[in-house]
Design a protein around this motif. Structure first.
Motif, PDB file in Angstrom:
ATOM      1  N   ASN A   1       0.816  -1.214   0.000  1.00 53.73           N
ATOM      2  CA  ASN A   1       0.000   0.000   0.000  1.00 53.73           C
ATOM      3  C   ASN A   1       0.849   1.263   0.000  1.00 53.73           C
ATOM      4  OD1 ASN A   1      -2.838  -0.662  -0.078  1.00 53.73           O
ATOM      5  ND2 ASN A   1      -2.604  -1.616   1.917  1.00 53.73           N
ATOM      6  N   PHE A   2       1.917   1.282   0.774  1.00 52.91           N
ATOM      7  CA  PHE A   2       2.713   2.509   0.836  1.00 52.91           C
ATOM      8  C   PHE A   2       3.834   2.521  -0.204  1.00 52.91           C
ATOM      9  CE2 PHE A   2       6.017   5.399   2.201  1.00 52.91           C
ATOM     10  CZ  PHE A   2       5.291   6.539   2.451  1.00 52.91           C
TER      11      PHE A   2
ATOM     12  N   THR B   1       2.497   2.125  -3.801  1.00 50.66           N
ATOM     13  CA  THR B   1       1.854   3.352  -4.289  1.00 50.66           C
ATOM     14  C   THR B   1       2.876   4.461  -4.493  1.00 50.66           C
ATOM     15  OG1 THR B   1      -0.194   2.719  -3.166  1.00 50.66           O
ATOM     16  CG2 THR B   1       0.028   5.029  -3.804  1.00 50.66           C
TER      17      THR B   1
ATOM     18  N   ALA C   1      -2.170   5.394   1.591  1.00 46.61           N
ATOM     19  CA  ALA C   1      -1.931   5.532   0.153  1.00 46.61           C
ATOM     20  C   ALA C   1      -2.773   6.648  -0.449  1.00 46.61           C
ATOM     21  CB  ALA C   1      -2.215   4.205  -0.549  1.00 46.61           C
TER      22      ALA C   1
END
Length: 330
Positions: free
Chosen positions: A93-94, A97, A152
């Motif tokens: 997610n981090f 993204t 995100a």
């Protein structure tokens, strides 16, 4: 011809999106590490002259390429898959993204980020508008996904403010349809597979919790409209506001499969499982002119037909040939 990147394109939703983009005449690059996505979902397109598949993890730097649009879908989306390796889910997610946003910044591509209704947590506002900030357990077992998606989303807006990246965030509500994995772990796929195999339909809790179920073709249409809309940043809900209890869903599926010998059983409710979930789609209707068109009974009929074919293929030892089914054909 637009050049479009779809991260997570071998997944359930991504494969339907790719089908439509290729039909529109776009050149499509699918990037997927095949953790929860399946090569079978994209196999019909591997010989297409406008399609390229890159097996790659978005957590690693993404190869440079010329792009006009990016649909960023890469992340396991069902609890069994995203809880399997919670740290990896957070990294996807981090870091994933972040890598995609850097690619959008360097190429000038327009980005659509696929967020989730899970950012609303166990909501205290019903239905959920985009302005609602949610009720999320930030240290709970689902937080690797819902808090990860929230982070995100914020990163997308940081890149817009700091670097001018043209992005839009959509919040996807529960979606189902052909190309779901039999072991997907979400409620529609669980119930359909259990009913077709004559197994108990497992309801967690008393079945009174509600969900809103969106057929995948409605979602893909909403995604494309959001991508095409100039000046849109979001977040914007894309979901079907029809609301059903989990018990009602189980009953509908058993009615649709009259040959099933399954019965309904009740198990303890998992931690942080939301009691209500229903989108306020006022923004999608007014901004995009979008609303869902496929009702639950019709969507279930098409999904059951797909799962019947997949399960027959497993019995015959020919899952691959069944999974290559054109998603528009069922």
């Amino acid at each position: 011809m637009r050049r479009v990147l779809v991260t997570g394109g071998a997944g359930f939703i991504g494969s339907h999106l790719i089908h439509d983009l290729l039909a529109d005449g776009d050149a499509v690059v699918c990037l997927d590490n095949l953790f929860s996505g399946r090569r079978e979902n994209i196999e019909p397109y591997l010989s297409h002259e406008a399609f390229t598949f890159i097996e790659h993890d978005v957590c690693d730097p993404i190869p440079s390429m010329q792009l006009d649009q990016i649909y960023h879908l890469a992340c396991p989306a069902s609890p069994p898959h995203y809880q399997f390796d919670a740290v990896k889910t957070r990294k996807t997610n981090f870091h994933g993204t972040l890598n995609v946003l850097e690619l959008a910044r360097t190429t000038g591509a327009r980005l659509l980020f696929a967020s989730t209704s899970e950012v609303y947590g166990d909501p205290e506002v019903h239905p959920q508008p985009e302005s609602y900030r949610g009720n999320v357990n930030i240290t709970g077992i689902r937080s690797c996904y819902d808090v990860g998606k929230m982070d995100a989303e914020g990163l997308c807006f940081d890149f817009m403010r700091q670097y001018g990246v043209d992005h839009r965030v959509i919040r996807i509500f529960n979606t189902y349809g052909p190309n779901m994995r039999v072991d997907d772990g979400r409620v529609v796929s669980n119930f359909v597979a259990q009913a077709l195999k004559g197994e108990d339909l497992t309801i967690y809790g008393d079945g009174s919790q509600t969900r809103s179920f969106q057929f995948v073709s409605d979602l893909v249409r909403g995604m494309k409209l959001a991508m095409a809309k100039d000046g849109l940043t979001g977040p914007i809900n894309i979901g079907n506001p029809g609301e059903f209890t989990i018990r009602e869903l189980a009953e509908k599926i058993l009615e649709a499969i009259p040959s099933s010998t399954s019965r309904v059983v009740f198990l303890p409710l998992p931690a942080d499982d939301p009691t209500q979930r229903k989108p306020d789609i006022s923004q999608a209707m007014s901004t995009l002119g979008w609303r869902p068109t496929v009702q639950l009974d019709e969507g279930l009929r098409r999904t059951i037909a797909y799962f019947e074919a997949v399960l027959r293929g497993q019995e015959d030892g020919s899952l691959g040939s069944v999974s290559r089914m054109d998603p528009a054909a069922v």
